[in-house]
Motif scaffolding. Structure first.
Motif, PDB file in Angstrom:
ATOM      1  N   GLY A  35       1.135  -1.573  -0.085  1.00 18.07           N
ATOM      2  CA  GLY A  35       0.146   0.267   0.024  1.00 18.07           C
ATOM      3  C   GLY A  35       0.679   1.460  -0.129  1.00 18.07           C
ATOM      4  O   GLY A  35       2.153   1.534  -0.134  1.00 18.07           O
ATOM      5  N   THR A  36       0.687   2.298   0.283  1.00 16.22           N
ATOM      6  CA  THR A  36       0.938   3.633   0.177  1.00 16.22           C
ATOM      7  C   THR A  36       1.519   4.245   1.517  1.00 16.22           C
ATOM      8  O   THR A  36       1.022   3.960   2.461  1.00 16.22           O
ATOM      9  CB  THR A  36      -0.105   4.969  -0.323  1.00 16.22           C
ATOM     10  OG1 THR A  36      -0.183   4.183  -1.670  1.00 16.22           O
ATOM     11  CG2 THR A  36       0.233   5.771  -0.366  1.00 16.22           C
ATOM     12  N   VAL A  37       2.537   4.538   2.163  1.00 17.60           N
ATOM     13  CA  VAL A  37       3.429   5.049   2.435  1.00 17.60           C
ATOM     14  C   VAL A  37       3.156   6.404   2.727  1.00 17.60           C
ATOM     15  O   VAL A  37       3.886   7.128   2.494  1.00 17.60           O
ATOM     16  CB  VAL A  37       4.181   4.533   3.594  1.00 17.60           C
ATOM     17  CG1 VAL A  37       5.428   4.899   4.691  1.00 17.60           C
ATOM     18  CG2 VAL A  37       4.594   2.515   3.080  1.00 17.60           C
ATOM     19  N   ILE A  38       3.019   6.949   4.164  1.00 19.10           N
ATOM     20  CA  ILE A  38       2.882   8.362   4.437  1.00 19.10           C
ATOM     21  C   ILE A  38       3.517   8.445   6.097  1.00 19.10           C
ATOM     22  O   ILE A  38       2.945   8.070   6.147  1.00 19.10           O
ATOM     23  CB  ILE A  38       1.006   8.889   4.292  1.00 19.10           C
ATOM     24  CG1 ILE A  38       0.748   8.023   2.641  1.00 19.10           C
ATOM     25  CG2 ILE A  38       1.773  10.384   4.500  1.00 19.10           C
ATOM     26  CD1 ILE A  38      -0.923   8.943   3.383  1.00 19.10           C
ATOM     27  N   ALA A  39       4.173   9.686   5.409  1.00 20.93           N
ATOM     28  CA  ALA A  39       5.210   9.950   6.652  1.00 20.93           C
ATOM     29  C   ALA A  39       4.853  11.501   6.736  1.00 20.93           C
ATOM     30  O   ALA A  39       4.596  12.105   5.692  1.00 20.93           O
ATOM     31  CB  ALA A  39       6.674   9.674   6.163  1.00 20.93           C
ATOM     32  N   LEU A  40       4.868  12.114   8.489  1.00 19.15           N
ATOM     33  CA  LEU A  40       4.765  13.322   8.214  1.00 19.15           C
ATOM     34  C   LEU A  40       5.743  13.334   9.952  1.00 19.15           C
ATOM     35  O   LEU A  40       5.725  12.725  10.612  1.00 19.15           O
ATOM     36  CB  LEU A  40       3.262  13.598   8.391  1.00 19.15           C
ATOM     37  CG  LEU A  40       2.838  12.664   9.932  1.00 19.15           C
ATOM     38  CD1 LEU A  40       2.313  14.346  10.824  1.00 19.15           C
ATOM     39  CD2 LEU A  40       0.901  12.860   9.629  1.00 19.15           C
TER      40      LEU A  40
END
Length: 461
Positions: free
Chosen positions: A102-107
Motif C-alpha cells: 500500500g501507500t506509506v505516508i510520513a509526516l
C-alpha cells in the motif's frame, strides 16, 4: 501485522530460535513492549529499562497471547534471541514495510504532528483501511510498533516521525520509505538540542529527501523554512496554507462560539465549506496538511471534506475539551509545550472564553529552549496580556517566575502555583463557575493528570 514466520523473523534479525517447536508458526499481530498491552498473535519485545527489564515478563506475555518473545537471552518461554532487541525491532519493521504494497505516508514538524495524524487517519479511512501511530509512537521504539500494525489489506500506512537530532528521521525512513511526506512547520521545540531553527529544518528535511522521484512532498507554504524544502527533493510538491500560491488553501477562516474553526477549502476547481469538530484556529493548518496529503493519496475531494468535518483528536491531551457540572470548561492541551503551541493554545482560550467568560491559563515552564528560553517565556507572557487572559497560574522554576513578572508588569493577574497543596486543588480554589481553563506545559510536569483531576472537581464557591 503482515504475517511473518518465526523463521523469517529470525533471519531478518540475525536471531536464533529458542524453545520454538514450529519455526513456521506465523506472527500475525504487532510488536508490543508493554506486557500490559500484549497483542494476540504478536511478538513481545523484551526491552531493558532503567528500572524494569522486559525479560521478566516474557513468559506472562506468551501466556497472554504473544507467539514468542524477542530477547537477548533465554527465557522461560518461546523466544527469538537477538544481539539487540531495539535493533531487531527496527529490522522487523523493515521486513514488514518491504512486504507492504500500500501507500506509506510520513509526516513531521515541530508541532501538530499527532493532531494532524489523527485528522489524516479519519480522512484516509473514508477511502480505505488505514493504519497509523497510536498516540505519539514516533521514535525509534514506537515507530517499529506502528509499522508492525499494518495489515495486508491496509490501503494506507501513516507514520508520524519525531526527531531529537540529525539523522533520526533519515533512520526511520530507512525502515519504511514513504511515497508521500508531509512537513507541517519549523518551530522552536528542541531548539536547545538542535542549536537553531535552521538545524531543525535541515533535520526535518530528511523526510522529503527520502522520497522517490515518483513521490509527493506536502509542504507548508506559509512557513518559509518548510517551503524551501522544494529544493530538497525531485518529487512532486504540493503546498498547503493560506496564501494564494498554495495548491491547497483555506480562505474565510473564522471560529464559532465553541472555539471550533471553519473555513473554505480550495483545491483546483474544487471548494467547500469545512466546519471542524476540533478546537483552536491553529488546527486549520493541521486540517490543510491532512487534506493536501489525502489529495496526494488519491482520496476524492468530497470524501476529504467529510473526513475533515468528522475528525476528532483521538490521541488525548491535545485541545481536549472537558466539561464540568458547574459550567467550567477545561482545555487539556498538556501533552507538551513548545512556544508556538502555547501561543496557539492561548488564542484558543481567548476564542472559547469570548467576552462573557473568565479565562484562566495554567502554564508550566517550557523546556529544551536553550539560550532562547528567557525570550520565549517573555513572548508567552506578552501573548497572555495581548489576548486578555484574566488569570495566569505558573508552574516551574526561574523562567516561570520571569513570565509571571512580565505579566504583572503589564498589569495582568499572575501568580505562582502554591507548592504546599496539590496543583489541581490549588487551581480549583481560584475558579468560578463557567470559567474556561487552559492547562499546558512541558510533558515532564505531568499536567495532563492535573487537567483530568481538575475536570472531576467543582468550584468551591
Amino acid at each position: 501485522m503482515i504475517p511473518l514466520t518465526l523463521a523469517e523473523i529470525a533471519d531478518a534479525t540475525g536471531g536464533t530460535l529458542d524453545h520454538i517447536t514450529d519455526p513456521h508458526t506465523r506472527v500475525t499481530g504487532p510488536l508490543s513492549f508493554d506486557s500490559r498491552h500484549v497483542a494476540p498473535g504478536g511478538l513481545f519485545a523484551c526491552l531493558a529499562g532503567s528500572t524494569v527489564d522486559g525479560h521478566a515478563f516474557a513468559a506472562q506475555a506468551v501466556r497472554d497471547g504473544a507467539v514468542a518473545a524477542l530477547t537477548t537471552r533465554p527465557v522461560d518461554a518461546p523466544a527469538i534471541i537477538v544481539p539487540d532487541v531495539l535493533d531487531a525491532m527496527g529490522r522487523i519493521a523493515t521486513a514488514v514495510a518491504a512486504a507492504y504494497t500500500g501507500t506509506v505516508i510520513a509526516l513531521t514538524g515541530s508541532a501538530g504532528k499527532t493532531s494532524t495524524k489523527d485528522i489524516l487517519e479519519t480522512v484516509l479511512s473514508q477511502h480505505g483501511p488505514t493504519a497509523a501511530n497510536e498516540r505519539s509512537f514516533n521514535n525509534e521504539i514506537g515507530f517499529p510498533v506502528t509499522v508492525s500494525r499494518v495489515m495486508p489489506d491496509s490501503r494506507y500506512l501513516v507514520l508520524e516521525m519525531g526527531a531529537r537530532g540529525k539523522g533520526h528521521i533519515a533512520s526511520l525512513c530507512q525502515m519504511a520509505r514513504p511515497r508521500i511526506a508531509t512537513v507541517l512547520g519549523i518551530g522552536s521545540a528542541h531548539v536547545g538540542e538542535f542549536g537553531s531553527q535552521l538545524a531543525i529544518a535541515d533535520a526535518k528535511a530528511e523526510i522529503v529527501r527520502a522520497l522517490p522521484d515518483h513521490g509527493v512532498a506536502i509542504l507548508n507554504g506559509d512557513d518559509p523554512l518548510v517551503a524551501a524544502m522544494v529544493h530538497d527533493t525531485s518529487a512532486q510538491v504540493l503546498l498547503f496554507g493560506t496564501g494564494s500560491h498554495c495548491d491547497v488553501r483555506a480562505e474565510e477562516i473564522s471560529v464559532n462560539s465553541h472555539g471550533q474553526p471553519n473555513f473554505t477549502l480550495h483545491h483546483g476547481h474544487h471548494h467547500s465549506l469545512v466546519q471542524l469538530r476540533v478546537h483552536g484556529r491553529h488546527n486549520v493548518t493541521n486540517a490543510l496538511a491532512a487534506a493536501a496529503t489525502a489529495i496526494a493519496a488519491g482520496v476524492p475531494f468530497d470524501r476529504i471534506v467529510t473526513g475533515l468535518t468528522e475528525a476528532e483528536l483521538s490521541s488525548g491531551a491535545r485541545m481536549e475539551i472537558l466539561q464540568r457540572a458547574d459550567g467550567v470548561t477545561i482545555i487539556n492541551d498538556a501533552f507538551n509545550a513548545s512556544p508556538e503551541s502555547v501561543i496557539a493554545a492561548l488564542d484558543a482560550l481567548a476564542d472559547m472564553a469570548g467576552t462573557n467568560r473568565r479565562s484562566v491559563a495554567v502554564l508550566g515552564e517550557m523546556a529544551e529552549l536553550g539560550d532562547d528560553a528567557p525570550a520565549w517565556h517573555d513572548k508567552v507572557a506578552d501573548k497572555v496580556l495581548a489576548v486578555g487572559v484574566d488569570r495566569l497560574i505558573g508552574i516551574g522554576g526561574a523562567h516561570t517566575l520571569r513570565m509571571i513578572g512580565t505579566v504583572r508588569e503589564g498589569s495582568g493577574h499572575a501568580t505562582e502555583a502554591d507548592s504546599t497543596i496539590p496543583l489541581a486543588q490549588h487551581v480549583n480554589t481560584l475558579l468560578q463557575p463557567h470559567d474556561v481553563v487552559l492547562v499546558k506545559g512541558a510533558n515532564a510536569l505531568g499536567l495532563e493528570a492535573t487537567a483530568r483531576e481538575l475536570a472531576g472537581m467543582c468550584t468551591t464557591r
